[in-house]
Design a protein around this motif. Sequence first.
Motif, short mmCIF file in Angstrom:
data_model
loop_
_atom_site.label_atom_id
_atom_site.label_comp_id
_atom_site.label_asym_id
_atom_site.label_seq_id
_atom_site.Cartn_x
_atom_site.Cartn_y
_atom_site.Cartn_z
N LEU A 262 0.86 -1.41 -0.09
CA LEU A 262 -0.02 -0.29 -0.23
C LEU A 262 0.63 1.13 0.29
N ASN B 260 1.33 -8.53 10.06
CA ASN B 260 -0.31 -8.45 11.00
C ASN B 260 -0.17 -9.82 12.38
N VAL C 229 -8.54 1.69 7.12
CA VAL C 229 -8.48 1.39 5.93
C VAL C 229 -9.98 0.92 4.48
N ASN D 242 -8.95 2.18 0.82
CA ASN D 242 -7.42 1.79 0.55
C ASN D 242 -7.98 1.85 -1.20
N TYR E 203 -6.65 -16.22 9.69
CA TYR E 203 -7.95 -15.60 9.73
C TYR E 203 -8.30 -15.11 8.10
N GLU F 189 -10.24 -8.82 7.96
CA GLU F 189 -9.33 -8.50 6.80
C GLU F 189 -9.38 -6.43 7.15
N ALA F 190 -8.93 -6.05 7.85
CA ALA F 190 -9.12 -4.57 7.67
C ALA F 190 -9.39 -3.42 6.26
N SER F 191 -8.70 -4.81 4.73
CA SER F 191 -9.33 -4.78 3.92
C SER F 191 -9.19 -5.22 2.56
N GLY F 192 -7.77 -5.52 2.92
CA GLY F 192 -7.94 -6.20 1.52
C GLY F 192 -7.13 -5.11 0.50
N THR F 193 -6.21 -6.22 -0.07
CA THR F 193 -6.01 -5.27 -1.42
C THR F 193 -6.19 -5.64 -3.06
N1 GPU Z 1 -1.74 -5.36 7.30
BR1 GPU Z 1 -0.83 -4.64 10.68
C1 GPU Z 1 -0.17 -5.66 6.68
O1 GPU Z 1 -0.35 -6.42 5.50
N2 GPU Z 1 1.20 -5.86 7.48
C2 GPU Z 1 0.36 -5.79 9.11
O2 GPU Z 1 1.19 -6.15 9.71
C3 GPU Z 1 -0.99 -4.80 9.56
C4 GPU Z 1 -1.69 -4.83 8.44
C5 GPU Z 1 -3.03 -4.87 5.88
C6 GPU Z 1 -4.14 -5.91 6.19
O3 GPU Z 1 -4.11 -7.10 6.77
C7 GPU Z 1 -4.86 -5.47 5.17
O4 GPU Z 1 -6.05 -5.61 5.56
C8 GPU Z 1 -4.29 -4.34 4.33
O5 GPU Z 1 -5.19 -4.55 2.93
C9 GPU Z 1 -3.29 -3.44 4.29
O6 GPU Z 1 -2.39 -3.81 5.53
C10 GPU Z 1 -3.26 -2.54 3.77
O7 GPU Z 1 -3.77 -1.64 4.43
#
Ligand code: GPU
Length: 839
Positions: A139, A289, A452, A481, A570, A669-673
């Motif tokens: 990202l 994560n 995100v 995102n 997850y 999953e906060a966002s996923g890209t």
């Molecule tokens: N994310 Br905290 C990672 O890739 N590494 C991390 O240590 C952390 C978050 C990801 C999220 O899992 C994912 O859902 C999101 O799209 C991404 O960050 C960018 O925001």
Amino acid sequence: QTVPDPRLVCPPVRVEDDRTGLNIETLKRAFLDNLFYIQGKFPDIATQNDYYMALAYTVRDRLLKRWLKTAQTYTEQGSRTVCYLSAEFLLGPHLGKNLINLGIYDDVQQAMEELGLDLETLLEQEEEPGLGNGGLGRLAACYLDSMATLEIPSIGYGIRYEYGIFEQDIRDGWQIERSDKWLRSGYPWEVPRPEWSVPVKIGGHTEQYTDERGRFRVRWVPHHVVMGVPHDTPLLGYQVNTANTLRLWRAEAAESFDFDAFNSGDYVGAVHEKMVSENISKVLYPNDNISQGKELRLLQQIFFVSCSLQDMIRIMEGQKIPLEKFHEKFVVQMNDTHPAIAVAELMRLLIDDHCMTWDQAWGITTRTFAYTNHTLLPEALERWPIALFKKLLPRHLELIYEINQRFLDDVRIRYPEQPQMLSQMSIIDESGERYVRMAHLACVGSMAINGVAALHTELLKQGVLHDFYEMYPKKFNNKTNGVTPRRFMVLSNPRLSRAITERIGPNWVKHLDELKKLESYVDDPNFRQEFRQIKFDIKQELATYIQQNYGVAINPNSLFDIQAKRIHEYKRQHLNALYIVTLYNRIKANPNIEITPRTFLFGGKAAPGYYTAKLIIKLINAIGDVVNRDPDVRDRLKVLFLKDYSVKFAQRIYPAADLSEQISTAGKEASGTGNMKFAMNGALTIGTLDGANIEIREEVGEENFFLFGMTADEVYARKAQGYNPYDYYQSNSELKLAIDRIASGFFSHGDRKLFQPLLDTLMHRDDYMLFADYQAYIDCQDYVGQVFQDVDRWTRMTILNVARMGKFSSDRAIRDYCEDFWKISPVPIEIEEYSPEAI
Ligand code: GPU
């Protein structure tokens, strides 16, 4: 300032002069020059890597004027600048992207062809700097691309890890890690700037003293000092002159320290200290994560944060802007809490080194920072033991105590009747062993806080950061995102991009919303046919690659069902595996059953210390070994784990997918890209209502998205009721059969113990609720299989997916950040055009 010798004054910057012209003849000449003068080779003995390097330098030469001119313009105009602080930048290869952004891809291809070389082969040579784990680091890279393209003054600040993310190999189905030596054949994209090195203090103690003006001051006497040496990489935007800087810090021993030890005769000790210092930027922590709480990781954080803030102060001094205007000159975006120590470090620099009062420093600090949260997972929230903090950062700990005391005074005023708010919100966790909570520090020290994706920001407000939301509602603001269409469409999928441009013109690359115009082609038989053909050709190429590299034949007409991302419980790669076993069981029970032929492809790394994730990799490989060879299957199913997933490899994978697996437990999953990258390339998504999936589905239309599973609210409710996965196992016959088949040792040469830890967790805990979502997933997958048979319907759905992905450009995300948080507008970079008469 001294006036330079007139002979040294640069001629005006021109793009198209003899040396850096963009026409084919000039490119060829420059390429051969670089082969000779930089690689030191005649063409007849040059290797492919020599050719790659010669071409890389040729392209770099064409970035330099734009880069220097960009920096000069920002300096002259004193432009307000975003500093994007991130422990990770997962850039991917530079060469192809720079050719695209310079607009010379086709010409360079022809130039190489005229020299008897193949551009694709040269692009393959590049070793990408894997300075990140996954989504978070990628990202950051997409955002830098968009900032340059939108002509937003910005600097990316991070760490120049000598070893990036490990290289993954698979042996006997297990993940093996090998160290990543991305620097081994030389890295042409960076310029070291040792003259701007800065010292970073570590350890020791603090002393109080009164200065010559009678002021109470604190002096930090460190145990030792490490030097940060900046290494700069130009990042050119798309079809603009803006080339912003990525500044990565390498740790080096401070000379004076070596020298002291040397003088006292302890030569070996001095060399040892040098080694210890240089360890700081040695290796990227391979966790995604998960926070491991290691001392070296905290050192990495303070190291790059301190270097970066000192660098900003140096830049202000150079531009003669008074330090009181720090927050007007810079906005500092913190990519998760990895750089959150910056809040204390800026306070320290302003108070201890630049004599500001507390209130003045705090006013500046809280107008400077913004904080992006990237996860709700408790195991990823960073907390540092007080003892460790005190040992490494004694001054920062004092400052954090003071910040906390003043903050808690506000909390007390806000909640006079609720004393529990103090312990809940405190920056210091005192429930057991005492810790510094980095997310709390980030929230208190920032003007803006974001999640995100829409759901993630809502869940943050309700959960992890609820108290902060109550106290500072205006700081919270979602920023969904986005990803860069330059890399993930134009570069990775040139044929699709060309087909799009032929229909709607080229503007979509910078204004992705314009993809909407494709909707009018959804019923155009020509376009449909071309769209299908492109997908088929790309699938066939991937099939060839897999045949060559894995010795497995896959059918390009089968449904390419792909899950490519870090391996994590997850994210539920093992739910996907359960569907494969279920299909296999159906075939074994009835070999003539009608099923849509599928190729299941997986890619992704597991953290080296994450045992369950590694076992999931082994499981996928074990299933593949059996399924791919079983004659009953008659090639209707193929299962492959593709090793060493990287940005470079991702670029091959997204365009080849029919189905994108986005099946995380809702709320995790906060966002996923990756979900965005697949959909932009005409894959349909099977997914839960999680992260940005929700918004993707809203955009593409629910009829063009395969939704299944519990919602985040249902997940919480089910957990609260008392979730018993074993009930599902007992009552669902296909689930039971799938689990029993794995447990029986069928996929492990009779070894019943191998997968037992994984199965035990599922049957008795199932934290990520695979069993609760199993039936919905199976039904949805079966439905996907049916729809895939209806070629016209499928094609229509995929075209509409591409047409409606405009929102997920990182350009949109960056515009949102600029408007809501950063208050920065574009600064165009002018470069004089070449005219031969002017020479
Ligand atoms: N994310 Br905290 C990672 O890739 N590494 C991390 O240590 C952390 C978050 C990801 C999220 O899992 C994912 O859902 C999101 O799209 C991404 O960050 C960018 O925001």
